[in-house]
Design a protein around this motif. Structure first.
Motif, PDB file in Angstrom:
ATOM      1  N   GLY A   1       0.641   4.685 -16.884  1.00 37.00           N
ATOM      2  CA  GLY A   1       1.239   5.202 -15.660  1.00 37.00           C
ATOM      3  C   GLY A   1       2.485   4.503 -15.152  1.00 37.00           C
ATOM      4  O   GLY A   1       2.746   4.524 -13.949  1.00 37.00           O
ATOM      5  N   ILE A   2       3.274   3.925 -16.044  1.00 31.26           N
ATOM      6  CA  ILE A   2       4.505   3.269 -15.582  1.00 31.26           C
ATOM      7  C   ILE A   2       5.759   3.988 -16.096  1.00 31.26           C
ATOM      8  O   ILE A   2       6.866   3.437 -16.017  1.00 31.26           O
ATOM      9  CB  ILE A   2       4.545   1.769 -15.966  1.00 31.26           C
ATOM     10  N   HIS A   3       5.601   5.203 -16.595  1.00 32.09           N
ATOM     11  CA  HIS A   3       6.717   5.939 -17.190  1.00 32.09           C
ATOM     12  C   HIS A   3       7.898   6.127 -16.226  1.00 32.09           C
ATOM     13  O   HIS A   3       9.041   6.181 -16.659  1.00 32.09           O
ATOM     14  CB  HIS A   3       6.249   7.290 -17.739  1.00 32.09           C
ATOM     15  N   LYS A   4       7.634   6.177 -14.927  1.00 32.73           N
ATOM     16  CA  LYS A   4       8.718   6.326 -13.951  1.00 32.73           C
ATOM     17  C   LYS A   4       9.488   5.016 -13.754  1.00 32.73           C
ATOM     18  O   LYS A   4      10.562   5.021 -13.152  1.00 32.73           O
ATOM     19  CB  LYS A   4       8.168   6.809 -12.611  1.00 32.73           C
ATOM     20  N   ASP A   5       8.938   3.932 -14.253  1.00 35.07           N
ATOM     21  CA  ASP A   5       9.550   2.613 -14.100  1.00 35.07           C
ATOM     22  C   ASP A   5      10.173   2.100 -15.401  1.00 35.07           C
ATOM     23  O   ASP A   5      10.533   0.933 -15.497  1.00 35.07           O
ATOM     24  CB  ASP A   5       8.496   1.611 -13.617  1.00 35.07           C
ATOM     25  N   VAL A   6      10.274   2.978 -16.385  1.00 38.17           N
ATOM     26  CA  VAL A   6      10.829   2.602 -17.691  1.00 38.17           C
ATOM     27  C   VAL A   6      12.014   3.488 -18.005  1.00 38.17           C
ATOM     28  O   VAL A   6      11.947   4.712 -17.854  1.00 38.17           O
ATOM     29  CB  VAL A   6       9.755   2.727 -18.802  1.00 38.17           C
ATOM     30  N   ILE A   7      13.098   2.857 -18.420  1.00 36.08           N
ATOM     31  CA  ILE A   7      14.282   3.583 -18.870  1.00 36.08           C
ATOM     32  C   ILE A   7      14.379   3.398 -20.377  1.00 36.08           C
ATOM     33  O   ILE A   7      14.394   2.261 -20.872  1.00 36.08           O
ATOM     34  CB  ILE A   7      15.563   3.042 -18.196  1.00 36.08           C
ATOM     35  N   TRP A   8      14.437   4.507 -21.088  1.00 37.13           N
ATOM     36  CA  TRP A   8      14.620   4.480 -22.533  1.00 37.13           C
ATOM     37  C   TRP A   8      16.085   4.741 -22.846  1.00 37.13           C
ATOM     38  O   TRP A   8      16.656   5.720 -22.387  1.00 37.13           O
ATOM     39  CB  TRP A   8      13.757   5.543 -23.202  1.00 37.13           C
ATOM     40  N   LEU A   9      16.674   3.858 -23.624  1.00 35.16           N
ATOM     41  CA  LEU A   9      18.069   4.026 -24.039  1.00 35.16           C
ATOM     42  C   LEU A   9      18.123   4.204 -25.548  1.00 35.16           C
ATOM     43  O   LEU A   9      17.304   3.640 -26.279  1.00 35.16           O
ATOM     44  CB  LEU A   9      18.888   2.805 -23.632  1.00 35.16           C
TER      45      LEU A   9
END
Length: 175
Positions: free
Chosen positions: A50-58
């Protein structure tokens, strides 16, 4: 063979999730790159906890762009291998070069490091397990002064041992 190849980034992800629960008021982001064989399983793990909103994928990108990102970050992380006395990789060196604190598996003693490499220990925030990584994140998230201090020490250590001062020493030896 797997132990020697696994950077154990899942430990960082779990530790980051713990930090989000421990300090929900923080506006933290975890920046990851879509690189390597475990991207899909890592994305699944991030979604699951549940932390997908807090992760930026580049996407994979040139170093000059990565350096810009590091310059804007508060903390960088290296690798969390389970191999004893393993040296850090390029990522940790780049983070130190940019004057940022780095959290990394690192288990040398002062004397062993001096004996092996002929220099002082770098100011790496040593951590290998999920709880150790969480504790280092907790320390660094609690004090901007501490982050800046370790970052400055990291830059000085890098310049002296891997950067410009090191290059000057080699240049004198070659001449």
């Amino acid at each position: 063979e797997w132990i020697e190849q696994n950077k154990n980034n899942d430990r960082l992800i779990y530790a980051f999730a713990k930090l989000k629960k421990y300090r929900p008021e923080l506006k933290t982001l975890l920046i990851l790159f879509e690189y390597g064989p475990d991207v899909k399983s890592t994305k699944n793990l991030i979604e699951k906890i549940g932390i997908h909103k807090d992760v930026i994928w580049l996407p994979k990108m040139d170093r000059k762009f990565i350096y810009h990102i590091i310059s804007k970050a508060d903390v960088g992380v290296g690798e969390f291998y389970d191999i004893k006395e393993l040296m850090w990789g390029v990522t940790a060196a780049e983070i130190m070069m940019m004057g940022k604190p780095v959290i990394q598996a690192f288990d040398y003693t002062k004397s062993k490091f001096m004996k092996t490499f002929g220099t002082t220990l770098p100011p790496i925030m040593a951590a290998k397990t999920e709880n150790q990584i969480f504790n280092q994140l907790k320390i660094l998230s609690s004090s901007k002064k501490k982050r800046l201090q370790i970052g400055k020490l990291s830059k000085v250590w890098f310049d002296n041992n891997m950067g410009i001062d090191c290059a000057k020493k080699w240049s004198c030896l070659i001449e």
